[in-house]
Design a protein around this motif. Structure first.
Motif, PDB file in Angstrom:
ATOM      1  N   ASP A 326       0.814  -1.218   0.000  1.00  0.00           N
ATOM      2  CA  ASP A 326       0.000   0.000   0.000  1.00  0.00           C
ATOM      3  C   ASP A 326       0.845   1.263   0.000  1.00  0.00           C
ATOM      4  OD1 ASP A 326      -2.319  -1.644   0.178  1.00  0.00           O
ATOM      5  OD2 ASP A 326      -2.032  -1.778   2.348  1.00  0.00           O
ATOM      6  N   LYS A 327       1.811   1.301  -0.893  1.00  0.00           N
ATOM      7  CA  LYS A 327       2.690   2.473  -0.969  1.00  0.00           C
ATOM      8  C   LYS A 327       2.623   3.143  -2.340  1.00  0.00           C
ATOM      9  CE  LYS A 327       4.159   2.249   3.257  1.00  0.00           C
ATOM     10  NZ  LYS A 327       3.212   1.217   3.699  1.00  0.00           N
ATOM     11  N   GLY A 328       1.450   3.056  -2.983  1.00  0.00           N
ATOM     12  CA  GLY A 328       1.242   3.785  -4.218  1.00  0.00           C
ATOM     13  C   GLY A 328       1.687   3.072  -5.471  1.00  0.00           C
ATOM     14  N   ALA A 329       2.051   1.789  -5.379  1.00  0.00           N
ATOM     15  CA  ALA A 329       2.571   1.062  -6.543  1.00  0.00           C
ATOM     16  C   ALA A 329       1.567   0.050  -7.088  1.00  0.00           C
ATOM     17  CB  ALA A 329       3.871   0.365  -6.190  1.00  0.00           C
ATOM     18  N   ASP A 330       0.281   0.237  -6.790  1.00  0.00           N
ATOM     19  CA  ASP A 330      -0.750  -0.649  -7.314  1.00  0.00           C
ATOM     20  C   ASP A 330      -1.272  -0.083  -8.634  1.00  0.00           C
ATOM     21  OD1 ASP A 330      -0.397  -2.076  -4.978  1.00  0.00           O
ATOM     22  OD2 ASP A 330      -2.068  -1.096  -3.958  1.00  0.00           O
ATOM     23  N   ILE A 331      -1.487  -0.950  -9.636  1.00  0.00           N
ATOM     24  CA  ILE A 331      -1.841  -0.532 -10.979  1.00  0.00           C
ATOM     25  C   ILE A 331      -3.092  -1.292 -11.439  1.00  0.00           C
ATOM     26  CG2 ILE A 331      -1.009  -0.273 -13.354  1.00  0.00           C
ATOM     27  CD1 ILE A 331       0.710   1.242 -11.333  1.00  0.00           C
ATOM     28  N   PRO A 332      -4.061  -0.622 -12.064  1.00  0.00           N
ATOM     29  CA  PRO A 332      -5.242  -1.329 -12.573  1.00  0.00           C
ATOM     30  C   PRO A 332      -4.885  -2.338 -13.656  1.00  0.00           C
ATOM     31  CG  PRO A 332      -5.658   1.032 -12.462  1.00  0.00           C
ATOM     32  CD  PRO A 332      -4.189   0.840 -12.232  1.00  0.00           C
ATOM     33  N   SER A 333      -5.684  -3.413 -13.711  1.00  0.00           N
ATOM     34  CA  SER A 333      -5.492  -4.456 -14.720  1.00  0.00           C
ATOM     35  C   SER A 333      -6.822  -4.755 -15.404  1.00  0.00           C
ATOM     36  CB  SER A 333      -4.968  -5.746 -14.081  1.00  0.00           C
ATOM     37  OG  SER A 333      -3.700  -5.555 -13.503  1.00  0.00           O
ATOM     38  N   SER A 355     -26.250 -10.786  -1.230  1.00  0.00           N
ATOM     39  CA  SER A 355     -26.037  -9.433  -1.751  1.00  0.00           C
ATOM     40  C   SER A 355     -24.551  -9.241  -2.009  1.00  0.00           C
ATOM     41  CB  SER A 355     -26.538  -8.383  -0.752  1.00  0.00           C
ATOM     42  OG  SER A 355     -26.344  -7.080  -1.268  1.00  0.00           O
ATOM     43  N   ILE A 356     -24.189  -9.033  -3.281  1.00  0.00           N
ATOM     44  CA  ILE A 356     -22.799  -8.833  -3.691  1.00  0.00           C
ATOM     45  C   ILE A 356     -22.673  -7.476  -4.364  1.00  0.00           C
ATOM     46  CG2 ILE A 356     -20.907  -9.662  -5.133  1.00  0.00           C
ATOM     47  CD1 ILE A 356     -22.088 -12.456  -4.967  1.00  0.00           C
ATOM     48  N   ILE A 357     -21.705  -6.687  -3.924  1.00  0.00           N
ATOM     49  CA  ILE A 357     -21.416  -5.393  -4.544  1.00  0.00           C
ATOM     50  C   ILE A 357     -20.120  -5.544  -5.328  1.00  0.00           C
ATOM     51  CG2 ILE A 357     -20.957  -2.948  -4.153  1.00  0.00           C
ATOM     52  CD1 ILE A 357     -22.513  -3.204  -1.504  1.00  0.00           C
ATOM     53  N   LEU A 358     -20.200  -5.308  -6.634  1.00  0.00           N
ATOM     54  CA  LEU A 358     -19.049  -5.453  -7.516  1.00  0.00           C
ATOM     55  C   LEU A 358     -18.398  -4.114  -7.807  1.00  0.00           C
ATOM     56  CD1 LEU A 358     -20.550  -7.877 -10.214  1.00  0.00           C
ATOM     57  CD2 LEU A 358     -19.015  -8.493  -8.336  1.00  0.00           C
ATOM     58  N   PHE A 359     -17.076  -4.093  -7.761  1.00  0.00           N
ATOM     59  CA  PHE A 359     -16.296  -2.918  -8.122  1.00  0.00           C
ATOM     60  C   PHE A 359     -15.382  -3.277  -9.292  1.00  0.00           C
ATOM     61  CE2 PHE A 359     -17.572  -2.314  -3.810  1.00  0.00           C
ATOM     62  CZ  PHE A 359     -17.690  -0.942  -3.615  1.00  0.00           C
ATOM     63  N   THR A 360     -14.856  -2.262  -9.954  1.00  0.00           N
ATOM     64  CA  THR A 360     -13.901  -2.535 -11.026  1.00  0.00           C
ATOM     65  C   THR A 360     -12.914  -1.392 -11.175  1.00  0.00           C
ATOM     66  OG1 THR A 360     -13.687  -3.303 -13.313  1.00  0.00           O
ATOM     67  CG2 THR A 360     -15.194  -1.462 -12.924  1.00  0.00           C
ATOM     68  N   LEU A 361     -11.724  -1.733 -11.621  1.00  0.00           N
ATOM     69  CA  LEU A 361     -10.759  -0.737 -12.076  1.00  0.00           C
ATOM     70  C   LEU A 361     -10.652  -0.741 -13.601  1.00  0.00           C
ATOM     71  CD1 LEU A 361      -7.902  -1.216  -9.448  1.00  0.00           C
ATOM     72  CD2 LEU A 361      -9.553   0.645  -9.597  1.00  0.00           C
ATOM     73  N   ASP A 362     -11.438  -1.622 -14.236  1.00  0.00           N
ATOM     74  CA  ASP A 362     -11.438  -1.749 -15.691  1.00  0.00           C
ATOM     75  C   ASP A 362     -12.724  -1.133 -16.227  1.00  0.00           C
ATOM     76  OD1 ASP A 362     -11.381  -2.465 -18.331  1.00  0.00           O
ATOM     77  OD2 ASP A 362     -11.214  -4.615 -17.989  1.00  0.00           O
ATOM     78  N   GLU A 363     -12.659   0.133 -16.629  1.00  0.00           N
ATOM     79  CA  GLU A 363     -13.863   0.832 -17.067  1.00  0.00           C
ATOM     80  C   GLU A 363     -14.463   0.244 -18.338  1.00  0.00           C
ATOM     81  OE1 GLU A 363     -13.683   5.363 -15.601  1.00  0.00           O
ATOM     82  OE2 GLU A 363     -12.213   4.895 -17.156  1.00  0.00           O
ATOM     83  N   THR A 364     -13.679  -0.510 -19.111  1.00  0.00           N
ATOM     84  CA  THR A 364     -14.224  -1.102 -20.332  1.00  0.00           C
ATOM     85  C   THR A 364     -15.287  -2.151 -20.017  1.00  0.00           C
ATOM     86  OG1 THR A 364     -12.611  -2.913 -20.519  1.00  0.00           O
ATOM     87  CG2 THR A 364     -11.992  -0.777 -21.465  1.00  0.00           C
ATOM     88  N   SER A 365     -15.345  -2.591 -18.764  1.00  0.00           N
ATOM     89  CA  SER A 365     -16.316  -3.626 -18.391  1.00  0.00           C
ATOM     90  C   SER A 365     -17.659  -3.050 -17.945  1.00  0.00           C
ATOM     91  CB  SER A 365     -15.742  -4.502 -17.266  1.00  0.00           C
ATOM     92  OG  SER A 365     -15.622  -3.765 -16.062  1.00  0.00           O
TER      93      SER A 365
END
Length: 471
Positions: A326-333, A355-365
């Motif tokens: 958690d030092k700023g080196a995480d990148i979306p995939s 009840s499931i809440i889904l998140f994404t870092l892939d906006e194309t989805s």
């Protein structure tokens, strides 16, 4: 000459005066609603012990990876920012020097959501009237640090000032929840709740996985070297977290993969993982199976399940080895959901208790996968624009891409997902303004009645989060 720090009252609203007027009316109706912060990473010690926050550098720089990742990208070492090294090596310890370095590079944040959040906090929380710059650095540092020493800026007082009705922290499965325990019976018990994050005992790729499984057994008295005992131990910890206020779980997996293996296959795979002999494909299969197992447990105990996939975590080995997670080196995939979630959905997707809440870092989805899934399966809801997309444009992209297929009521409002406590009102204000901007566009195009817009503005601000997270 210092530049003034001015927050325009119509910031983030549309430029068109007619649409802006509608957005302003909607915003005025919801701007003062209580804040629900149902998912985040603030420190429960703040609320249990109510300490002063220290100095400006400790508050704004050291815990905020949004801040130091930008500075690092411009060649400023984490040592110079006072971020502790794993090996105890030398780092800058003078908080004023750290603050001067930050102020001298504040221009790097132009156009970013961090700049919006920080300027809002500087203006509305600390009453600053000039912009942060090299020549105002010490003025800022001393003004902020002096106020932080007063009772009015302690965490519990700020909870009241910010009108935070409820805030959820996030703890690993092995956490003793001592700070949440200390709040039991007090004014903070119902306002500060925990969230169960079992990645530490589910992710077999972690270097500490085997040790964590052993600790899990010691905590629960279960035989965690057997598959059935391991599952019983997780149920035990879920009950412990529920007893400390948890209504939700959280799962930060690399992918959204799920699986539905037989009992014998699960037992064999688990034994391979705890032996340390599992390869990456087997570790991924274990995580996939555990999402399905945990969904079944959510049906049993009623906890809401959050899945946060798609982050390539600790991408920079030099930073991970030197400073940890958690030092700023995480990148979306890129992240696939339709096939990945099918084993879980085949087993549990039609059960109204889940009840499931889904998140994404892939906006194309958004439009291709997530909105259609949430627009069909009763167990699925869509979390708000997350992390790298928790921004004005990211929020607009989210609304534009999911609303026509999933509607508004298959989303869950906003959550800030932050470690930076003082930025919470600013983050929620951005979300409220952007949602009102989006609704105003629909109203101005006669696609939505204004009375419906007022109902939706309240739902997106407050009602949907309260319902989705069972608060």
């Amino acid at each position: 000459m210092p530049q003034p720090l001015n927050l325009h009252p119509d910031r983030l609203f549309p430029a068109d005066p007619t649409v802006r007027a509608i957005a302003r009316r909607l915003y005025d109706s919801i701007k003062d609603l209580p804040i629900l912060s149902p998912h985040g990473h603030t420190d429960p010690r703040w609320f249990a012990e109510n300490p002063s926050f220290g100095n400006a550098s400790e508050l704004f720089i050291r815990p905020d990876h949004y801040v130091f990742r930008m500075l690092y990208s411009q060649g400023i070492s984490l040592e110079r920012l006072g971020i502790p090294r794993r090996d105890g090596g030398a780092v800058e310890t003078d908080p004023i020097a750290i603050w001067r370095l930050f102020a001298g590079n504040y221009h790097l944040f132009r156009g970013t959501p961090s700049r919006i959040w920080l300027d809002t906090v500087f203006s509305e929380v600390f009453g600053m009237t000039v912009a942060l710059a090299p020549d105002t650095a010490e003025q800022y540092y001393h003004a902020i640090t002096e106020k932080l020493a007063t009772d009015a800026f302690k965490p519990q007082a700020l909870m009241d000032r910010f009108n935070i009705e409820c805030i959820a922290t996030t703890e690993g499965a092995l956490d003793d929840l001592k700070y949440h325990g200390a709040m039991k019976g007090g004014a903070m018990e119902k306002r500060v709740i925990t969230t169960f994050r079992p990645d530490d005992v589910v992710d077999a790729s972690r270097e500490d996985f085997a040790d964590n499984i052993k600790k899990l057994g010691e905590l629960t008295g279960e035989d965690t070297h057997s598959w059935d005992g391991y599952l019983a131990a997780i149920r035990n910890r879920r009950a412990f977290f529920r007893d400390h206020g948890a209504t939700a779980t959280d799962h930060g997996h690399p992918t959204a993969a799920t699986a539905n293996l037989s009992h014998a296959e699960c037992r064999t795979l688990f034994e391979l993982c705890i032996s340390g002999k599992a390869g990456s494909a087997q570790q991924e299969l274990f995580r996939a199976q555990m999402l399905t197992e945990l969904a079944g447990m959510s049906i049993e105990d009623g906890m809401v399940m959050q899945i946060h996939p798609g982050a390539f975590r600790n991408h920079n080995p030099r930073i991970f080895d030197g400073f940890g997670r958690d030092k700023g080196a995480d990148i979306p995939s890129p992240t696939e959901y339709v096939k990945a979630l099918k084993p879980l959905l085949d087993k549990y997707g039609n059960d109204p208790r889940l009840s499931i809440i889904l998140f994404t870092l892939d906006e194309t989805s958004y439009a291709r996968e997530l909105a259609p899934l949430a627009g069909h399966y009763p167990c699925l809801k869509l979390g708000p624009a997350w992390w790298f997309h928790d921004s004005p444009e990211g929020m607009l992209r989210f609304r534009h891409q999911v609303t026509e297929t999933a509607g508004f009521y298959n989303t869950v409002g906003f959550n800030d997902d932050t470690r930076a406590f003082l930025s919470i009102p600013a983050r929620h204000d951005v979300a409220r303004r952007i949602d009102c901007r989006f609704l105003a566009g629909l109203i101005s195009e006669h696609r939505l009645g204004e009375d419906e817009g007022f109902e939706l503005a309240r739902a997106l601000t407050y009602d949907l989060a309260k319902k989705a997270y069972k608060l």
